[in-house]
Design an enzyme around this catalytic site. Structure first.
Site, PDB file in Angstrom:
ATOM      1  N   TYR A 135       0.814  -1.214   0.000  1.00  0.00           N
ATOM      2  CA  TYR A 135       0.000   0.000   0.000  1.00  0.00           C
ATOM      3  C   TYR A 135       0.849   1.266   0.000  1.00  0.00           C
ATOM      4  CZ  TYR A 135      -4.213  -2.733   0.748  1.00  0.00           C
ATOM      5  OH  TYR A 135      -5.266  -3.610   0.602  1.00  0.00           O
ATOM      6  N   LYS A 180       4.392 -14.899   4.991  1.00  0.00           N
ATOM      7  CA  LYS A 180       4.932 -15.744   3.916  1.00  0.00           C
ATOM      8  C   LYS A 180       6.442 -15.542   3.880  1.00  0.00           C
ATOM      9  CE  LYS A 180       3.480 -17.830   0.767  1.00  0.00           C
ATOM     10  NZ  LYS A 180       3.444 -19.294   0.570  1.00  0.00           N
ATOM     11  N   ASP A 213      -0.867 -19.174   3.749  1.00  0.00           N
ATOM     12  CA  ASP A 213      -1.665 -20.102   2.931  1.00  0.00           C
ATOM     13  C   ASP A 213      -2.236 -21.227   3.800  1.00  0.00           C
ATOM     14  OD1 ASP A 213       0.970 -20.886   3.242  1.00  0.00           O
ATOM     15  OD2 ASP A 213       1.290 -21.479   1.147  1.00  0.00           O
ATOM     16  N   ASP A 237      -5.849  -7.538   4.926  1.00  0.00           N
ATOM     17  CA  ASP A 237      -7.024  -7.162   4.131  1.00  0.00           C
ATOM     18  C   ASP A 237      -7.788  -8.427   3.728  1.00  0.00           C
ATOM     19  OD1 ASP A 237      -8.714  -5.432   2.640  1.00  0.00           O
ATOM     20  OD2 ASP A 237      -7.578  -5.882   0.815  1.00  0.00           O
ATOM     21  N   ASP A 241     -11.640 -10.120   5.347  1.00  0.00           N
ATOM     22  CA  ASP A 241     -12.875 -10.380   4.590  1.00  0.00           C
ATOM     23  C   ASP A 241     -13.282 -11.839   4.717  1.00  0.00           C
ATOM     24  OD1 ASP A 241     -12.556  -7.728   3.831  1.00  0.00           O
ATOM     25  OD2 ASP A 241     -13.187  -8.074   1.770  1.00  0.00           O
TER      26      ASP A 241
HETATM   27  C1  IPM Z   1     -10.412  -2.011   2.947  1.00  0.00           C
HETATM   28  C2  IPM Z   1     -10.407  -1.787   1.456  1.00  0.00           C
HETATM   29  C3  IPM Z   1      -9.259  -0.877   1.078  1.00  0.00           C
HETATM   30  C4  IPM Z   1      -7.996  -1.626   1.384  1.00  0.00           C
HETATM   31  C5  IPM Z   1      -9.233  -0.333  -0.351  1.00  0.00           C
HETATM   32  C6  IPM Z   1     -10.493   0.359  -0.728  1.00  0.00           C
HETATM   33  C7  IPM Z   1      -8.082   0.615  -0.522  1.00  0.00           C
HETATM   34  O1  IPM Z   1     -10.388  -3.000   0.779  1.00  0.00           O
HETATM   35  O2  IPM Z   1     -10.585  -1.033   3.686  1.00  0.00           O
HETATM   36  O3  IPM Z   1     -10.271  -3.147   3.380  1.00  0.00           O
HETATM   37  O4  IPM Z   1      -7.536  -2.447   0.574  1.00  0.00           O
HETATM   38  O5  IPM Z   1      -7.458  -1.391   2.459  1.00  0.00           O
HETATM   39 MN    MN Z   2     -10.550  -4.721   2.082  1.00  0.00          MN
END
Ligand code: IPM
Ligand code: MN
Ligand code: NAD
Length: 346
Positions: A135, A180, A213, A237, A241
């Site tokens: 990032y 990793k 992994d 990230d 999710d």
């Molecule tokens: C999050 C999103 C962001 C990230 C994007 C929109 C830059 O996916 O907040 O998790 O990857 O951090």
């Molecule tokens: Mn995200």
């Protein structure tokens, strides 16, 4: 915090504004409980960018940094800005410019008829490094090759892992570092080295590293083995999710980004884990739960523990009694779900 807290509101794009609108009455409620606060609403997002060419002007960033205590953020991302430039210059600028190293993403099951029998219960939290890795936005597209550089600094890794060990100590959670380092010998090698150092300093924390992994496979097979997961920006990230799926998906997952070393007045940013959801934006379908749980995390960060607990309990009660938006198989609108939660505040 005894002084009046100044909170900036940035709805952003898509469903961002719809879910943030449901947090505002909760701020008013906290104010009615005696918490002193003022809010300022900021227009930054795709509409503002397309109308003015401005993403987050430097002056506005400085005003936020030095004149506000915290930010409540909706989401950014708009199909009319396909390269996502404004999202980078707003959201990543805030995370990085305010040095919000820790992105805390708790995933705690709150019983709800929509989930029963479908997913195992979890009590997992993720500490995601929030400012570095790939990032850092350094890279290039060249003929025949493309480069994204991932930068990891000892200062940020130490800060994130230090906060993670402290958290594990106070919650009793086990701590797993996702990495990793078998391939990313430099960047993730640094993570493992600092992790091992801190592990020796915190003998009461059950801590181990896992290849990311293999960790993902184990997480899907049996999430009950996991408590606190620490990871770099990119892996964190993805892991967050995946874990959100256990608690009902993107609509319910909260996050709070904060700066353990408190370099600036503005030291926290609350935002749901989800994005601007262009597929459902403008239809009143978005679930505001992730936004409201993020607001509760902010209350806790500000030292407003009773309000944080009450808001989390109101969410739990609403879900338990079947209040749900379409993503959870229900038919409540964003506003109705927000009201269902608010109605359960003391
Ligand atoms: C999050 C999103 C962001 C990230 C994007 C929109 C830059 O996916 O907040 O998790 O990857 O951090
Ligand atoms: Mn995200
Ligand atoms: P997304 O999180 O916006 O949507 C993924 C899926 O989850 C979609 O099906 C969406 O309808 C659903 N969803 C998301 N939020 C929901 C909610 N509150 N209630 C019910 N369902 C919800 O992710 P995406 O589609 O990959 O990205 C869309 C845009 O958002 C992109 O521009 C992306 O870069 C951006 N984004 C921003 C943030 C942020 O601002 N923090 C986070 C993730 C993605």
């Amino acid at each position: 915090m005894d002084h009046s807290v100044r909170i900036a509101l940035i709805p952003g794009d898509g469903v961002g504004g719809e879910v943030l609108a449901e947090a505002l009455p909760c701020l008013q409620w906290a104010s009615g409980q005696g918490r002193r606060m003022e809010t300022i609403q900021l227009p930054y997002g795709a509409d503002h960018f397309l109308a003015t060419g401005e993403t987050l002007p430097e002056k506005a960033f400085q005003n936020l940094r030095d004149g506000c205590d915290a930010i409540l953020f909706g989401a950014v991302g708009d199909p009319r800005v396909p390269d996502g430039r404004h999202a980078e210059e707003i959201l990543l600028r805030l995370r990085q410019g305010l040095q919000l190293t820790v992105n805390h993403r708790p995933c705690l099951t709150r019983p709800c008829p929509a989930l029963e029998g479908r997913v195992p219960s979890v009590d997992i939290e993720i500490f995601r490094e929030n400012t570095e890795g790939p990032y850092c936005l350094q890279g290039s597209t060249e003929p025949g090759r493309a480069v994204d550089l991932a930068v990891h600094t000892e200062a940020a890794v130490r800060r994130l892992l230090g906060a993670a060990f402290q958290r594990a100590e106070s919650t009793g959670h086990s701590l797993v570092l996702a990495h990793k380092a078998n391939v990313l010998k430099h960047g993730h090698g640094l993570w493992v080295r600092i992790f091992e150092e801190l592990r020796r300093e915190h003998p009461r924390v059950a801590a181990r590293g896992m290849h990311a992994d293999a960790l993902l496979c184990a997480l899907v097979q049996d999430p009950s083995h996991f408590g606190l997961l620490a990871a770099d920006n990119y892996l964190g990230d993805l892991i967050s999710d995946l874990c959100a799926a256990y608690i009902g998906g993107m609509g319910v997952a909260p996050s709070l980004s904060w700066a353990p070393h408190r370099p600036f007045r503005c030291e926290a940013l609350a935002e749901p884990v989800h994005g601007s959801a262009p597929d459902i934006a403008g239809k009143g379908l978005a679930n505001p739960t992730g936004m409201l749980l993020s607001t509760a995390l902010l209350f806790r960060h500000l030292g407003w523990e009773p309000e944080a607990r009450a808001l989390e309990q109101a969410v739990a009660d609403a879900l338990a009694t079947g209040a749900r938006t379409r993503d959870l198989g229900g038919d409540l609108s964003t506003k109705a779900m927000g009201r269902a939660i608010r109605d359960r505040l003391p």
